[in-house]
Design a protein around this motif. Structure first.
Motif, PDB file in Angstrom:
ATOM      1  N   ASN A  69       0.992  -1.114  -0.070  1.00  0.00           N
ATOM      2  CA  ASN A  69       0.037   0.151   0.036  1.00  0.00           C
ATOM      3  C   ASN A  69       0.930   1.315   0.028  1.00  0.00           C
ATOM      4  OD1 ASN A  69      -2.399  -1.850   0.302  1.00  0.00           O
ATOM      5  ND2 ASN A  69      -1.968  -1.774   2.244  1.00  0.00           N
ATOM      6  N   ARG A  70       1.628   1.657  -1.073  1.00  0.00           N
ATOM      7  CA  ARG A  70       2.447   2.518  -1.346  1.00  0.00           C
ATOM      8  C   ARG A  70       1.669   4.148  -1.340  1.00  0.00           C
ATOM      9  NH1 ARG A  70       8.156   1.003  -4.426  1.00  0.00           N
ATOM     10  NH2 ARG A  70       8.740  -0.325  -2.879  1.00  0.00           N
ATOM     11  N   LEU A  71       0.622   4.028  -2.063  1.00  0.00           N
ATOM     12  CA  LEU A  71       0.027   5.242  -2.291  1.00  0.00           C
ATOM     13  C   LEU A  71      -0.927   5.708  -0.980  1.00  0.00           C
ATOM     14  CD1 LEU A  71      -1.211   4.808  -6.049  1.00  0.00           C
ATOM     15  CD2 LEU A  71       0.757   5.961  -5.331  1.00  0.00           C
ATOM     16  N   GLY A  72      -0.770   7.048  -0.859  1.00  0.00           N
ATOM     17  CA  GLY A  72      -1.571   7.424   0.311  1.00  0.00           C
ATOM     18  C   GLY A  72      -2.784   8.252  -0.487  1.00  0.00           C
ATOM     19  N   GLU A  73      -3.472   8.783   0.721  1.00  0.00           N
ATOM     20  CA  GLU A  73      -4.590   9.056   0.176  1.00  0.00           C
ATOM     21  C   GLU A  73      -4.367  10.551  -0.903  1.00  0.00           C
ATOM     22  OE1 GLU A  73      -8.277   8.228   3.330  1.00  0.00           O
ATOM     23  OE2 GLU A  73      -6.965  10.271   3.666  1.00  0.00           O
ATOM     24  N   LEU A  74      -5.229  10.371  -1.970  1.00  0.00           N
ATOM     25  CA  LEU A  74      -5.106  11.395  -2.928  1.00  0.00           C
ATOM     26  C   LEU A  74      -5.980  12.597  -2.601  1.00  0.00           C
ATOM     27  CD1 LEU A  74      -4.358  12.585  -5.932  1.00  0.00           C
ATOM     28  CD2 LEU A  74      -6.376  11.520  -6.527  1.00  0.00           C
ATOM     29  N   GLU A  75      -5.401  13.997  -2.331  1.00  0.00           N
ATOM     30  CA  GLU A  75      -6.133  14.964  -1.897  1.00  0.00           C
ATOM     31  C   GLU A  75      -6.402  16.109  -3.294  1.00  0.00           C
ATOM     32  OE1 GLU A  75      -6.656  18.432   1.304  1.00  0.00           O
ATOM     33  OE2 GLU A  75      -4.823  17.359   1.274  1.00  0.00           O
ATOM     34  N   ASN A  76      -7.592  16.462  -3.344  1.00  0.00           N
ATOM     35  CA  ASN A  76      -8.081  17.627  -4.254  1.00  0.00           C
ATOM     36  C   ASN A  76      -8.811  18.370  -3.734  1.00  0.00           C
ATOM     37  OD1 ASN A  76      -8.571  17.919  -7.599  1.00  0.00           O
ATOM     38  ND2 ASN A  76     -10.449  18.389  -6.608  1.00  0.00           N
ATOM     39  N   GLU A  77      -8.387  19.716  -4.082  1.00  0.00           N
ATOM     40  CA  GLU A  77      -9.149  20.960  -3.649  1.00  0.00           C
ATOM     41  C   GLU A  77      -9.276  22.054  -4.841  1.00  0.00           C
ATOM     42  OE1 GLU A  77      -8.928  24.068   0.025  1.00  0.00           O
ATOM     43  OE2 GLU A  77      -6.946  23.161  -0.874  1.00  0.00           O
ATOM     44  N   LEU A  78     -10.478  22.444  -5.194  1.00  0.00           N
ATOM     45  CA  LEU A  78     -10.799  23.139  -6.124  1.00  0.00           C
ATOM     46  C   LEU A  78     -11.913  24.297  -5.695  1.00  0.00           C
ATOM     47  CD1 LEU A  78     -11.033  23.607  -9.430  1.00  0.00           C
ATOM     48  CD2 LEU A  78     -13.170  22.223  -9.473  1.00  0.00           C
ATOM     49  N   ASP A  79     -11.591  25.330  -5.988  1.00  0.00           N
ATOM     50  CA  ASP A  79     -12.249  26.625  -5.757  1.00  0.00           C
ATOM     51  C   ASP A  79     -12.400  27.444  -6.883  1.00  0.00           C
ATOM     52  OD1 ASP A  79     -13.842  28.654  -4.777  1.00  0.00           O
ATOM     53  OD2 ASP A  79     -12.142  29.597  -3.259  1.00  0.00           O
ATOM     54  N   TYR A  80     -13.720  27.289  -7.619  1.00  0.00           N
ATOM     55  CA  TYR A  80     -13.878  27.761  -9.055  1.00  0.00           C
ATOM     56  C   TYR A  80     -15.063  28.740  -8.995  1.00  0.00           C
ATOM     57  CZ  TYR A  80     -15.033  27.427 -14.140  1.00  0.00           C
ATOM     58  OH  TYR A  80     -15.258  27.841 -15.397  1.00  0.00           O
ATOM     59  N   GLN A  81     -14.614  30.046  -9.334  1.00  0.00           N
ATOM     60  CA  GLN A  81     -15.896  31.068  -9.663  1.00  0.00           C
ATOM     61  C   GLN A  81     -16.242  30.814 -11.276  1.00  0.00           C
ATOM     62  OE1 GLN A  81     -16.641  33.219  -7.094  1.00  0.00           O
ATOM     63  NE2 GLN A  81     -18.211  33.750  -8.366  1.00  0.00           N
ATOM     64  N   ILE A  82     -17.419  30.042 -11.335  1.00  0.00           N
ATOM     65  CA  ILE A  82     -17.840  29.598 -12.485  1.00  0.00           C
ATOM     66  C   ILE A  82     -18.311  30.722 -13.294  1.00  0.00           C
ATOM     67  CG2 ILE A  82     -19.401  28.075 -13.762  1.00  0.00           C
ATOM     68  CD1 ILE A  82     -19.521  26.123 -11.399  1.00  0.00           C
ATOM     69  N   THR A  83     -19.112  31.563 -12.794  1.00  0.00           N
ATOM     70  CA  THR A  83     -19.469  32.900 -13.288  1.00  0.00           C
ATOM     71  C   THR A  83     -19.301  33.932 -12.295  1.00  0.00           C
ATOM     72  OG1 THR A  83     -21.965  32.611 -12.610  1.00  0.00           O
ATOM     73  CG2 THR A  83     -21.303  31.720 -14.889  1.00  0.00           C
ATOM     74  N   SER A  84     -19.829  35.165 -12.733  1.00  0.00           N
ATOM     75  CA  SER A  84     -19.772  36.135 -11.542  1.00  0.00           C
ATOM     76  C   SER A  84     -20.815  35.765 -10.407  1.00  0.00           C
ATOM     77  CB  SER A  84     -20.238  37.432 -12.161  1.00  0.00           C
ATOM     78  OG  SER A  84     -21.658  37.530 -12.716  1.00  0.00           O
ATOM     79  N   ASN A  85     -21.833  34.921 -10.584  1.00  0.00           N
ATOM     80  CA  ASN A  85     -22.834  34.788  -9.542  1.00  0.00           C
ATOM     81  C   ASN A  85     -22.647  33.220  -9.135  1.00  0.00           C
ATOM     82  OD1 ASN A  85     -24.693  36.495 -11.906  1.00  0.00           O
ATOM     83  ND2 ASN A  85     -24.031  37.353 -10.108  1.00  0.00           N
ATOM     84  N   ILE A  86     -22.048  32.456  -9.835  1.00  0.00           N
ATOM     85  CA  ILE A  86     -22.113  30.770  -9.504  1.00  0.00           C
ATOM     86  C   ILE A  86     -20.638  30.469  -8.939  1.00  0.00           C
ATOM     87  CG2 ILE A  86     -22.496  28.474 -10.049  1.00  0.00           C
ATOM     88  CD1 ILE A  86     -24.448  29.735 -12.101  1.00  0.00           C
ATOM     89  N   LYS A  87     -20.519  29.766  -7.692  1.00  0.00           N
ATOM     90  CA  LYS A  87     -19.394  29.372  -7.243  1.00  0.00           C
ATOM     91  C   LYS A  87     -19.256  28.052  -6.662  1.00  0.00           C
ATOM     92  CE  LYS A  87     -15.731  30.842  -3.970  1.00  0.00           C
ATOM     93  NZ  LYS A  87     -15.434  31.824  -2.934  1.00  0.00           N
ATOM     94  N   LEU A  88     -18.259  27.270  -6.865  1.00  0.00           N
ATOM     95  CA  LEU A  88     -18.014  25.792  -6.654  1.00  0.00           C
ATOM     96  C   LEU A  88     -16.938  25.536  -6.030  1.00  0.00           C
ATOM     97  CD1 LEU A  88     -18.900  22.625  -6.865  1.00  0.00           C
ATOM     98  CD2 LEU A  88     -17.791  22.472  -8.898  1.00  0.00           C
ATOM     99  N   TYR A  89     -17.157  24.816  -4.566  1.00  0.00           N
ATOM    100  CA  TYR A  89     -15.923  24.376  -3.943  1.00  0.00           C
ATOM    101  C   TYR A  89     -15.868  22.968  -3.519  1.00  0.00           C
ATOM    102  CZ  TYR A  89     -12.478  23.999  -0.218  1.00  0.00           C
ATOM    103  OH  TYR A  89     -11.458  23.436   0.602  1.00  0.00           O
ATOM    104  N   ASN A  90     -14.839  22.359  -3.783  1.00  0.00           N
ATOM    105  CA  ASN A  90     -14.752  20.997  -3.890  1.00  0.00           C
ATOM    106  C   ASN A  90     -13.431  20.439  -3.018  1.00  0.00           C
ATOM    107  OD1 ASN A  90     -13.299  18.057  -5.162  1.00  0.00           O
ATOM    108  ND2 ASN A  90     -15.514  17.828  -4.388  1.00  0.00           N
ATOM    109  N   ASN A  91     -13.577  19.643  -2.163  1.00  0.00           N
ATOM    110  CA  ASN A  91     -12.540  19.260  -1.527  1.00  0.00           C
ATOM    111  C   ASN A  91     -12.621  17.483  -1.223  1.00  0.00           C
ATOM    112  OD1 ASN A  91     -10.946  18.963   1.877  1.00  0.00           O
ATOM    113  ND2 ASN A  91      -9.772  19.292  -0.126  1.00  0.00           N
TER     114      ASN A  91
END
Length: 719
Positions: A555-577
């Motif tokens: 088990n060499r691979l540790g946990e993969l972490e992804n973080e995304l903060d995306y201002q899709i439009t001037s009004n819509i925002k998505l955050y993912n972790n």
């Protein structure tokens, strides 16, 4: 004609200038005098100190010093209020004034008063049989009728007797007395009451009493009654004792009725507690009369309560309360200069799910010394020092004093015209544990000992940026390789290192004082990128992180972490972790937030999922799945709506819900909302919860109940 008018004005000013301070000037188109009676007609203007009065006709009796005004009377004093009527009588010598009918408009608060008669004596007003409001006088939405009223123009405090509040022409409330301030000056009096009704607790009424006899302190008393549950009171004392320090003390007590106490099987029939806050930004120089050039600070936050209902009962809206199962009290002290930091911290934990906290571990105290970063070799060598000593104590059982020493040393350099950054770090670490107290568990025996080790990290990184016509793109790459060095251990660490390194044993009694994490040989890979628009606003932030460990071949691979903060439009925002576990082929964490925001509409949806991969039992679930949502809509400047819903998916429990609206106008607010809340309580069988349902009706008559009328608690230093 011009000369005649000038002579009349001069004569009027001269006639009433017997005393420079009480000089009265009368200006009019026509004026005549007979038997010490002076009569002025036609655009009459009277000037007295900061008073300006106008009328159709004026009569002055020099014998009695009475000045009578008739028709279309208007008065203004220092631009603060206006008086209107058909008849007014002023006695300059006695400083008495009578207006019939009486009308006053206070400019700063926009409160008007209309009455049959108003009498003033210097700075005091007496008003009879009138009505007041902050709404449009032509068709006021609310108005307050009264039999009599008194007002002082210096302290701007209005007393109203036999007050009846009307919404349009419908009477809704009566009180024999009502006091109200027309400014924001702190003063003693009654604050706005709160009342409501509950099926379980009966009629609820709270009447705050505010006491502010001096500038540097105030006291707020909040007695309350819940007719089907009990009664109690909370109080908050606030003070400013110097230019660099302030504090407050909150206490509370509530007594349950026997019927409510028995039916709900509560653990306590009384609930009490206190909270003390204090902040001083230079206590060493102030208390010990020193002249240290560094910075010192003291922060105190002490809390105690006999159970969680002390928090629940502190307000009628339990949604506003943070009812954690653990309450922390702390005292922090520090001294800081350019090179060194000294700190002392006291932490005391109170578990609200337990009747007794004798077995709860406390940190009393933690002592810290930190040497700030220093450099050698033309800033290529960086080092610092951190030392902490924790006295981990409890009343019953074993306790320990643990001292940590951490010395990180970094050698860094840049290559290829600063395109590549390289560094080598070595971490020197040691911990010593000294045990005391009586062992309650025979299977757990701890001996004094120490643990010392070092480990190394080699890092390479680069960051590239490029500007385009519409945006700028920044990309970063990094890698670090960590490897353990030597280690040595004695006593407690030698006995339990292998046992406590197993995650399945971390909650056992033997491992409650073991906090050493093994250093694994691993490679850390990082990628990050940013996108900015032409104004410098961030459009996108993205980060990927992956660990590769060499300790476990399978088990060499540790946990993969992804973080995304995306201002899709001037009004819509998505955050993912998210964290993805390769061994389990599952996400250990998944957190998403989607929001939409405009000037009138706002909505937010979030979901948190976690999996510890531990074994599920009857009392423990390894999963967390929690949904939160909220939305608000402002239809126009008058109407706004909101909704909120929180749900525990794993337990299939609705945590809280709320829906409501608010109607706002210049002189009043009307709000209605429905609330559901799952609040914790302590019963004789342990910790549980009660599901509450509320309907809140809010009516604010402006400016008397306006939340933005000014600061309520504005303190000054003691004189």
């Amino acid at each position: 004609m011009l000369r005649v008018g000038f002579v009349i004005l001069m004569m009027a000013s001269f006639i009433f200038a017997n005393d420079a301070e009480d000089k009265v000037e009368i200006y009019s188109t026509h004026m005549n005098s007979k038997d010490n009676i002076i009569k002025a007609t036609g655009e009459v203007t009277v000037v007295y100190k900061d008073y300006f009065l106008s009328a159709d006709e004026a009569v002055y009796d020099k014998n009695t010093s009475d000045l009578e005004l008739f028709g279309n009377i208007r008065a203004n004093q220092a631009n603060d209020y206006k008086l209107l009527g058909d008849y007014a009588k002023l006695n300059i010598a006695k400083k008495e004034r009578v207006f019939r009918p009486f009308y006053m408009l206070e400019n700063s608060s926009q409160v008007w008063i209309s009455a049959d008669e108003g009498c003033t004596f210097d700075k005091d007003f007496e008003i009879y049989s009138g009505v007041m409001s902050g709404c449009n006088p032509n068709d006021p939405l609310w108005k307050l009728h009264f039999s009599s009223s008194t007002y002082n123009s210096d302290d701007m405090w209005l007393n109203v007797f036999n007050a009846r509040i009307f919404i349009y022409d419908i009477p809704v409330f009566y009180t024999p007395y009502f006091g109200y301030s027309l400014d924001t000056k702190r003063r003693t009096g009654l604050l706005v009451p709160t009342f409501g009704i509950s099926e379980a607790e009966g009629f609820y009424y709270e009447q705050p009493i505010y006491i502010a006899e001096q500038n540097w302190w105030d006291l707020e008393l909040r007695p309350q009654v819940r007719t089907s549950r009990g009664y109690g009171a909370y109080s908050t004392f606030r003070f400013v004792d110097s230019a660099i320090s302030k504090g407050e003390l909150t206490t509370g007590y509530f007594k349950e009725q026997e019927g409510y106490f028995q039916s709900n099987k509560l653990a306590n029939d009384t609930h009490y507690g206190y909270n003390f806050l204090y902040d001083n930004s230079d206590f060493i120089n102030q208390w010990f009369d020193t002249k240290l050039k560094g910075q010192s600070g003291l922060y105190v936050d002490i809390n105690h309560m006999n159970d969680v209902d002390y928090i629940n009962l502190s307000t009628n809206d339990t949604i506003e309360n943070v009812t954690s199962t653990q309450v922390l009290s702390k005292i922090n002290l520090f001294y800081n200069n350019d090179t060194d930091y000294f700190g002392a911290y006291f932490k005391y934990y109170q578990d609200l799910t337990k009747v007794s906290n004798k077995e709860t571990l406390q940190k009393i105290p933690t002592l810290q010394y930190h040497r700030y970063l220093d450099t050698l070799l033309d800033d290529h060598l960086i080092y610092n020092l951190d030392m902490q000593s924790n006295n981990i104590y409890r009343e019953v059982g074993k306790h320990v004093t643990q001292t940590d020493i951490n010395v990180p040393i970094t050698l860094q350099a840049t290559f290829f015209d600063e395109y590549l950054n390289a560094s080598y770090k070595t971490f020197l670490y040691a911990q010593h544990s000294k045990f005391s107290g009586k062992e309650e568990v025979k299977s757990a025996e701890w001996e004094d000992g120490y643990y010392a080790r070092n480990h190394h990290i080699f890092s390479l990184s680069t960051q590239l940026s490029r500007a385009y016509e519409d945006f700028t793109h920044v990309v970063g790459f990094g890698s670090s390789y960590k490897i353990a060095g030597g280690e040595t251990k004695t006593g407690f660490y030698k006995d339990y290192q292998d046992f406590c390194s197993d995650p399945n044993n971390k909650d056992t009694t033997q491992c409650e004082f073991y906090n050493i994490s093994d250093v694994e040989e691993e490679l850390q890979l990082d990628f990050s990128q940013y996108i900015y628009d032409t104004t410098g606003k961030q459009i996108l932030y993205h980060r990927l992180s992956q660990k590769v460990t060499y300790e476990n071949v399978q088990n060499r691979l540790g946990e993969l972490e992804n973080e995304l903060d995306y201002q899709i439009t001037s009004n819509i925002k998505l955050y993912n972790n998210f964290l993805y576990n390769y061994d389990e082929n599952k996400f250990s964490k998944l957190y998403n937030v989607l929001s939409y925001n405009t000037s009138s509409f706002n909505i937010s949806l979030s979901h948190l999922y976690k999996d510890t991969f531990l074994q599920q039992t009857s009392t423990y679930s390894p999963y967390t799945s929690y949904l939160t949502s909220s939305a608000s809509y402002t239809y126009n400047k008058h109407y706004s709506y909101h909704v909120r819903y929180n749900y525990d998916i794993e337990r299939s429990i609705k945590k809280s819900a709320e829906i409501g609206f608010l109607y706002q106008k210049k002189c009043w607010n009307f709000g209605l909302k429905y609330l559901e809340n799952n609040r914790p309580i302590l019963t004789d069988n342990g910790s549980t919860s009660i599901y509450d349902r509320y309907i809140y009706l809010t009516i604010a008559l402006k400016p008397m109940m306006s939340p933005d009328s000014g600061p309520l608690y504005e303190h000054k230093l003691p004189e």
